[in-house]
Design an enzyme around this catalytic site. Sequence first.
Site, PDB file in Angstrom:
ATOM      1  N   ARG A 104       0.897  -1.289  -0.071  1.00  0.00           N
ATOM      2  CA  ARG A 104       0.069  -0.016   0.087  1.00  0.00           C
ATOM      3  C   ARG A 104       0.790   1.223  -0.002  1.00  0.00           C
ATOM      4  O   ARG A 104       1.506   1.630   1.105  1.00  0.00           O
ATOM      5  CB  ARG A 104      -0.920  -0.098   1.303  1.00  0.00           C
ATOM      6  N   HIS A 131      -7.072   1.150  -6.939  1.00  0.00           N
ATOM      7  CA  HIS A 131      -7.207   0.454  -5.579  1.00  0.00           C
ATOM      8  C   HIS A 131      -8.173  -0.877  -6.031  1.00  0.00           C
ATOM      9  O   HIS A 131      -9.336  -1.113  -5.666  1.00  0.00           O
ATOM     10  CB  HIS A 131      -8.262   1.391  -4.806  1.00  0.00           C
ATOM     11  N   GLN A 134     -10.415  -3.140  -3.464  1.00  0.00           N
ATOM     12  CA  GLN A 134     -11.539  -2.651  -2.861  1.00  0.00           C
ATOM     13  C   GLN A 134     -12.875  -2.822  -3.894  1.00  0.00           C
ATOM     14  O   GLN A 134     -13.760  -2.976  -3.708  1.00  0.00           O
ATOM     15  CB  GLN A 134     -11.528  -0.892  -2.880  1.00  0.00           C
ATOM     16  N   ASP A 216     -16.507   8.848  -2.476  1.00  0.00           N
ATOM     17  CA  ASP A 216     -15.237   8.648  -1.603  1.00  0.00           C
ATOM     18  C   ASP A 216     -14.935   9.865  -0.929  1.00  0.00           C
ATOM     19  O   ASP A 216     -15.520  10.954  -1.416  1.00  0.00           O
ATOM     20  CB  ASP A 216     -14.095   7.950  -2.433  1.00  0.00           C
ATOM     21  N   CYS A 256     -16.218   3.169   0.203  1.00  0.00           N
ATOM     22  CA  CYS A 256     -14.956   2.448   0.777  1.00  0.00           C
ATOM     23  C   CYS A 256     -14.406   2.862   2.094  1.00  0.00           C
ATOM     24  O   CYS A 256     -13.727   2.091   2.798  1.00  0.00           O
ATOM     25  CB  CYS A 256     -13.858   2.768  -0.277  1.00  0.00           C
ATOM     26  N   ARG A 284     -13.927  -6.871   2.064  1.00  0.00           N
ATOM     27  CA  ARG A 284     -12.665  -6.610   2.053  1.00  0.00           C
ATOM     28  C   ARG A 284     -11.888  -7.903   2.570  1.00  0.00           C
ATOM     29  O   ARG A 284     -10.737  -8.354   1.675  1.00  0.00           O
ATOM     30  CB  ARG A 284     -11.925  -5.575   2.731  1.00  0.00           C
TER      31      ARG A 284
END
Length: 303
Positions: A104, A131, A134, A216, A256, A284
Amino acid sequence: MTLRHFLTLSDLSTAELNQIIDRAIQLKRMQHQNEVYQPFVGKVMGMIFEKSSTRTRVSFEAGMSQFGGSAIFLSSRDTQLGRGEPIEDSARVISSMLDIVMIRTFGHDIVERFAKYSTVPVINALTDDHHPCQLLADVQTFVEHRGSIKGKTVAWIGDGNNMCNSYIEAAKMWGFKLKVAAPVGYTPKAEFLNDCVELVDSAEAAAQNADLIVTDVWASMGQEEEQKIREKAFAAYQVNEKLMDIANPDCLFMHCLPAHRGEEISETMLDHKNAVAWDEAENRLHAQKALVEFLINENLKPA
Protein backbone atom coordinates in the site's frame (compact mmCIF):
# COMPACT_ATOMS: atom_id res chain seq x y z
CA MET A 1 4.98 -20.62 -15.58
CA THR A 2 4.45 -16.87 -15.50
CA LEU A 3 4.17 -15.44 -12.00
CA ARG A 4 0.75 -13.90 -11.44
CA HIS A 5 0.38 -10.55 -9.69
CA PHE A 6 -2.65 -8.36 -8.91
CA LEU A 7 -1.64 -4.76 -9.55
CA THR A 8 -4.79 -3.76 -11.44
CA LEU A 9 -8.04 -5.59 -12.20
CA SER A 10 -6.90 -6.31 -15.76
CA ASP A 11 -4.11 -8.54 -14.46
CA LEU A 12 -6.86 -11.16 -14.27
CA SER A 13 -9.47 -12.16 -16.83
CA THR A 14 -13.16 -11.46 -16.26
CA ALA A 15 -13.68 -15.19 -15.74
CA GLU A 16 -10.96 -15.24 -13.07
CA LEU A 17 -12.40 -12.16 -11.37
CA ASN A 18 -15.82 -13.81 -11.25
CA GLN A 19 -14.21 -16.98 -9.91
CA ILE A 20 -12.70 -14.92 -7.09
CA ILE A 21 -16.04 -13.24 -6.33
CA ASP A 22 -17.82 -16.59 -6.17
CA ARG A 23 -15.09 -18.00 -3.96
CA ALA A 24 -15.22 -14.95 -1.69
CA ILE A 25 -18.93 -15.52 -1.11
CA GLN A 26 -18.20 -19.17 -0.31
CA LEU A 27 -15.34 -18.29 2.07
CA LYS A 28 -17.59 -15.76 3.79
CA ARG A 29 -20.24 -18.42 4.35
CA MET A 30 -17.62 -20.79 5.75
CA GLN A 31 -16.24 -18.16 8.10
CA HIS A 32 -19.70 -17.18 9.35
CA GLN A 33 -20.39 -20.85 10.07
CA ASN A 34 -17.15 -21.03 12.10
CA GLU A 35 -15.70 -23.58 9.68
CA VAL A 36 -11.95 -23.86 10.13
CA TYR A 37 -10.17 -23.77 6.76
CA GLN A 38 -6.39 -23.51 6.92
CA PRO A 39 -4.80 -24.35 3.56
CA PHE A 40 -1.75 -22.14 4.09
CA VAL A 41 -0.24 -23.25 7.37
CA GLY A 42 3.37 -22.04 7.39
CA LYS A 43 2.79 -19.51 4.60
CA VAL A 44 3.80 -15.92 5.34
CA MET A 45 2.54 -12.68 3.83
CA GLY A 46 4.58 -9.49 3.86
CA MET A 47 2.47 -6.34 4.26
CA ILE A 48 4.33 -3.22 3.16
CA PHE A 49 2.63 0.01 4.22
CA GLU A 50 3.81 3.43 3.09
CA LYS A 51 0.24 4.72 3.57
CA SER A 52 -1.63 4.11 6.81
CA SER A 53 -4.74 1.94 6.87
CA THR A 54 -7.42 0.34 8.99
CA ARG A 55 -9.45 -1.94 6.72
CA THR A 56 -6.52 -3.02 4.54
CA ARG A 57 -4.28 -4.09 7.39
CA VAL A 58 -6.99 -5.79 9.45
CA SER A 59 -8.47 -7.65 6.49
CA PHE A 60 -5.20 -9.00 5.09
CA GLU A 61 -3.76 -9.87 8.50
CA ALA A 62 -6.96 -11.54 9.70
CA GLY A 63 -7.32 -13.37 6.39
CA MET A 64 -3.85 -14.91 6.56
CA SER A 65 -4.43 -15.90 10.17
CA GLN A 66 -7.74 -17.58 9.28
CA PHE A 67 -5.92 -19.44 6.49
CA GLY A 68 -3.48 -20.80 9.08
CA GLY A 69 -0.63 -18.60 7.91
CA SER A 70 0.82 -15.39 9.27
CA ALA A 71 1.49 -11.83 8.18
CA ILE A 72 4.39 -9.47 8.84
CA PHE A 73 3.65 -5.74 9.02
CA LEU A 74 6.37 -3.62 7.42
CA SER A 75 6.19 0.17 7.47
CA SER A 76 8.59 2.43 5.59
CA ARG A 77 9.82 3.61 9.01
CA ASP A 78 10.89 0.08 9.90
CA THR A 79 12.60 -1.08 6.71
CA GLN A 80 15.39 -0.08 4.37
CA LEU A 81 12.71 0.94 1.83
CA GLY A 82 12.29 4.08 3.91
CA ARG A 83 16.04 4.69 3.92
CA GLY A 84 16.58 4.70 0.20
CA GLU A 85 17.29 1.06 -0.63
CA PRO A 86 16.33 0.53 -4.28
CA ILE A 87 12.91 -1.07 -4.67
CA GLU A 88 14.44 -3.71 -6.94
CA ASP A 89 16.87 -4.80 -4.19
CA SER A 90 14.17 -4.83 -1.52
CA ALA A 91 11.91 -6.90 -3.77
CA ARG A 92 14.58 -9.54 -4.36
CA VAL A 93 15.35 -9.89 -0.63
CA ILE A 94 11.84 -9.63 0.82
CA SER A 95 10.25 -12.00 -1.70
CA SER A 96 12.94 -14.63 -1.09
CA MET A 97 11.66 -14.99 2.48
CA LEU A 98 7.90 -14.79 1.91
CA ASP A 99 5.09 -16.49 0.00
CA ILE A 100 3.12 -13.41 -1.03
CA VAL A 101 3.43 -9.63 -0.64
CA MET A 102 0.89 -6.82 -0.50
CA ILE A 103 1.91 -3.17 -0.87
CA ARG A 104 0.00 0.00 0.00
CA THR A 105 1.92 2.98 -1.29
CA PHE A 106 1.85 6.20 -3.30
CA GLY A 107 3.21 5.89 -6.84
CA HIS A 108 1.86 3.01 -8.91
CA ASP A 109 5.32 2.56 -10.41
CA ILE A 110 6.51 1.34 -7.00
CA VAL A 111 4.31 -1.76 -7.05
CA GLU A 112 5.16 -2.36 -10.70
CA ARG A 113 8.90 -2.24 -10.01
CA PHE A 114 8.56 -4.40 -6.91
CA ALA A 115 6.51 -7.01 -8.80
CA LYS A 116 9.05 -7.10 -11.65
CA TYR A 117 11.80 -8.26 -9.28
CA SER A 118 9.66 -10.30 -6.87
CA THR A 119 9.71 -14.10 -6.92
CA VAL A 120 6.27 -14.33 -5.26
CA PRO A 121 2.86 -12.82 -6.11
CA VAL A 122 2.43 -9.11 -5.36
CA ILE A 123 -0.92 -7.49 -4.53
CA ASN A 124 -1.61 -3.79 -4.97
CA ALA A 125 -3.39 -2.84 -1.75
CA LEU A 126 -3.72 0.78 -2.99
CA THR A 127 -1.68 3.26 -4.95
CA ASP A 128 -2.42 6.81 -6.04
CA ASP A 129 -3.73 5.41 -9.34
CA HIS A 130 -5.59 2.19 -8.45
CA HIS A 131 -7.40 0.38 -5.64
CA PRO A 132 -8.34 -2.98 -7.19
CA CYS A 133 -8.84 -4.89 -3.92
CA GLN A 134 -11.65 -2.51 -2.96
CA LEU A 135 -13.36 -3.24 -6.27
CA LEU A 136 -13.35 -6.96 -5.52
CA ALA A 137 -15.17 -6.22 -2.26
CA ASP A 138 -17.58 -3.80 -3.94
CA VAL A 139 -18.54 -6.20 -6.71
CA GLN A 140 -18.91 -9.03 -4.20
CA THR A 141 -21.28 -6.81 -2.19
CA PHE A 142 -23.34 -5.94 -5.26
CA VAL A 143 -23.59 -9.60 -6.29
CA GLU A 144 -24.72 -10.60 -2.81
CA HIS A 145 -27.48 -7.98 -2.75
CA ARG A 146 -28.56 -7.64 -6.39
CA GLY A 147 -26.97 -10.40 -8.48
CA SER A 148 -24.69 -9.85 -11.47
CA ILE A 149 -23.42 -6.32 -12.05
CA LYS A 150 -23.12 -6.91 -15.80
CA GLY A 151 -25.31 -4.50 -17.75
CA LYS A 152 -26.08 -2.36 -14.70
CA THR A 153 -25.58 1.39 -14.36
CA VAL A 154 -23.13 2.64 -11.74
CA ALA A 155 -22.71 6.27 -10.71
CA TRP A 156 -19.38 7.49 -9.38
CA ILE A 157 -19.89 10.87 -7.70
CA GLY A 158 -16.91 12.86 -6.45
CA ASP A 159 -13.19 12.94 -7.04
CA GLY A 160 -11.69 11.24 -10.11
CA ASN A 161 -9.23 9.44 -7.85
CA ASN A 162 -7.76 5.95 -7.57
CA MET A 163 -11.13 4.46 -6.63
CA CYS A 164 -12.72 6.11 -9.64
CA ASN A 165 -9.94 4.77 -11.88
CA SER A 166 -10.54 1.24 -10.62
CA TYR A 167 -14.28 1.63 -11.19
CA ILE A 168 -13.51 2.67 -14.76
CA GLU A 169 -11.43 -0.47 -15.22
CA ALA A 170 -14.11 -2.56 -13.50
CA ALA A 171 -16.75 -1.28 -15.93
CA LYS A 172 -14.76 -2.73 -18.80
CA MET A 173 -13.97 -6.00 -17.02
CA TRP A 174 -17.51 -6.69 -15.76
CA GLY A 175 -19.49 -4.99 -18.52
CA PHE A 176 -21.44 -2.32 -16.67
CA LYS A 177 -22.08 1.30 -17.61
CA LEU A 178 -20.30 3.90 -15.48
CA LYS A 179 -21.36 7.53 -15.17
CA VAL A 180 -18.79 9.78 -13.51
CA ALA A 181 -19.76 13.14 -12.01
CA ALA A 182 -16.81 15.22 -10.83
CA PRO A 183 -16.17 18.97 -10.67
CA VAL A 184 -14.09 20.62 -13.37
CA GLY A 185 -10.44 20.00 -12.59
CA TYR A 186 -11.17 16.81 -10.65
CA THR A 187 -12.29 14.47 -13.41
CA PRO A 188 -10.30 11.26 -14.00
CA LYS A 189 -7.23 11.55 -16.20
CA ALA A 190 -7.83 10.78 -19.88
CA GLU A 191 -5.37 7.87 -19.77
CA PHE A 192 -7.74 5.95 -17.48
CA LEU A 193 -10.94 6.47 -19.49
CA ASN A 194 -12.54 3.86 -21.74
CA ASP A 195 -15.71 3.46 -23.79
CA CYS A 196 -17.70 2.14 -20.81
CA VAL A 197 -17.53 5.55 -19.10
CA GLU A 198 -19.70 8.61 -19.53
CA LEU A 199 -18.59 11.88 -17.94
CA VAL A 200 -21.63 13.90 -16.80
CA ASP A 201 -21.82 17.44 -15.46
CA SER A 202 -23.81 16.93 -12.26
CA ALA A 203 -24.42 14.47 -9.45
CA GLU A 204 -28.09 14.39 -10.44
CA ALA A 205 -27.25 13.35 -14.01
CA ALA A 206 -25.09 10.52 -12.70
CA ALA A 207 -27.76 9.30 -10.28
CA GLN A 208 -30.45 9.07 -12.95
CA ASN A 209 -31.35 5.37 -13.48
CA ALA A 210 -28.39 4.25 -11.36
CA ASP A 211 -28.32 0.76 -9.83
CA LEU A 212 -25.36 1.66 -7.62
CA ILE A 213 -24.06 5.00 -6.36
CA VAL A 214 -20.49 5.17 -5.04
CA THR A 215 -18.45 7.98 -3.58
CA ASP A 216 -15.25 8.61 -1.62
CA VAL A 217 -13.77 11.37 0.52
CA TRP A 218 -13.17 14.70 -1.18
CA ALA A 219 -9.56 14.93 -0.01
CA SER A 220 -7.65 11.65 -0.07
CA MET A 221 -4.51 10.81 1.90
CA GLY A 222 -1.82 13.34 1.05
CA GLN A 223 -4.33 15.99 -0.05
CA GLU A 224 -5.31 17.30 3.38
CA GLU A 225 -3.86 20.74 2.67
CA GLU A 226 -6.41 21.07 -0.15
CA GLN A 227 -9.37 20.35 2.16
CA LYS A 228 -10.95 23.82 2.14
CA ILE A 229 -10.47 24.28 -1.61
CA ARG A 230 -12.01 20.88 -2.27
CA GLU A 231 -14.97 21.51 0.03
CA LYS A 232 -15.96 24.45 -2.18
CA ALA A 233 -15.37 22.58 -5.43
CA PHE A 234 -17.35 19.50 -4.35
CA ALA A 235 -20.21 21.24 -2.52
CA ALA A 236 -22.76 20.17 -5.16
CA TYR A 237 -21.51 16.57 -5.20
CA GLN A 238 -22.69 15.29 -1.84
CA VAL A 239 -24.46 11.92 -1.86
CA ASN A 240 -27.61 12.24 0.23
CA GLU A 241 -31.14 10.91 0.50
CA LYS A 242 -32.44 13.42 -2.08
CA LEU A 243 -29.90 12.16 -4.61
CA MET A 244 -30.84 8.54 -3.90
CA ASP A 245 -34.46 9.39 -4.72
CA ILE A 246 -33.38 10.20 -8.29
CA ALA A 247 -31.82 6.76 -8.76
CA ASN A 248 -33.63 3.45 -9.27
CA PRO A 249 -35.69 2.46 -6.18
CA ASP A 250 -33.40 -0.47 -5.39
CA CYS A 251 -30.18 1.47 -6.05
CA LEU A 252 -27.43 0.52 -3.59
CA PHE A 253 -25.05 3.00 -1.97
CA MET A 254 -21.39 2.19 -1.25
CA HIS A 255 -18.46 4.04 0.28
CA CYS A 256 -15.00 2.51 0.76
CA LEU A 257 -14.62 4.32 4.12
CA PRO A 258 -13.57 6.12 6.18
CA ALA A 259 -16.43 8.53 5.50
CA HIS A 260 -16.65 12.20 6.40
CA ARG A 261 -20.29 12.68 7.37
CA GLY A 262 -21.58 16.07 6.37
CA GLU A 263 -19.10 16.33 3.50
CA GLU A 264 -19.18 13.76 0.66
CA ILE A 265 -22.21 12.13 2.31
CA SER A 266 -25.06 13.45 4.44
CA GLU A 267 -24.94 12.83 8.18
CA THR A 268 -27.39 9.92 7.90
CA MET A 269 -26.45 8.44 4.51
CA LEU A 270 -24.71 5.38 5.96
CA ASP A 271 -28.04 4.52 7.64
CA HIS A 272 -30.02 4.70 4.40
CA LYS A 273 -32.09 1.56 3.72
CA ASN A 274 -30.05 0.87 0.58
CA ALA A 275 -26.63 1.65 2.06
CA VAL A 276 -24.38 -1.42 2.22
CA ALA A 277 -21.08 0.16 3.29
CA TRP A 278 -20.71 -2.11 6.34
CA ASP A 279 -21.14 -5.27 4.23
CA GLU A 280 -18.73 -3.73 1.72
CA ALA A 281 -16.14 -3.15 4.46
CA GLU A 282 -16.41 -6.72 5.78
CA ASN A 283 -16.12 -8.08 2.28
CA ARG A 284 -12.58 -6.74 2.02
CA LEU A 285 -11.68 -9.72 4.24
CA HIS A 286 -13.45 -12.34 2.17
CA ALA A 287 -12.60 -10.98 -1.30
CA GLN A 288 -8.92 -10.66 -0.39
CA LYS A 289 -8.84 -14.15 1.07
CA ALA A 290 -10.18 -15.45 -2.23
CA LEU A 291 -7.57 -13.38 -4.09
CA VAL A 292 -4.70 -14.60 -1.89
CA GLU A 293 -5.84 -18.21 -2.29
CA PHE A 294 -6.02 -17.79 -6.07
CA LEU A 295 -2.56 -16.22 -6.36
CA ILE A 296 -0.77 -18.64 -4.05
CA ASN A 297 -2.37 -21.65 -5.75
CA GLU A 298 -1.55 -20.27 -9.20
CA ASN A 299 2.08 -19.90 -8.13
CA LEU A 300 2.14 -23.51 -6.87
CA LYS A 301 1.05 -24.93 -10.23
CA PRO A 302 3.79 -26.91 -12.03
CA ALA A 303 5.48 -25.12 -14.90
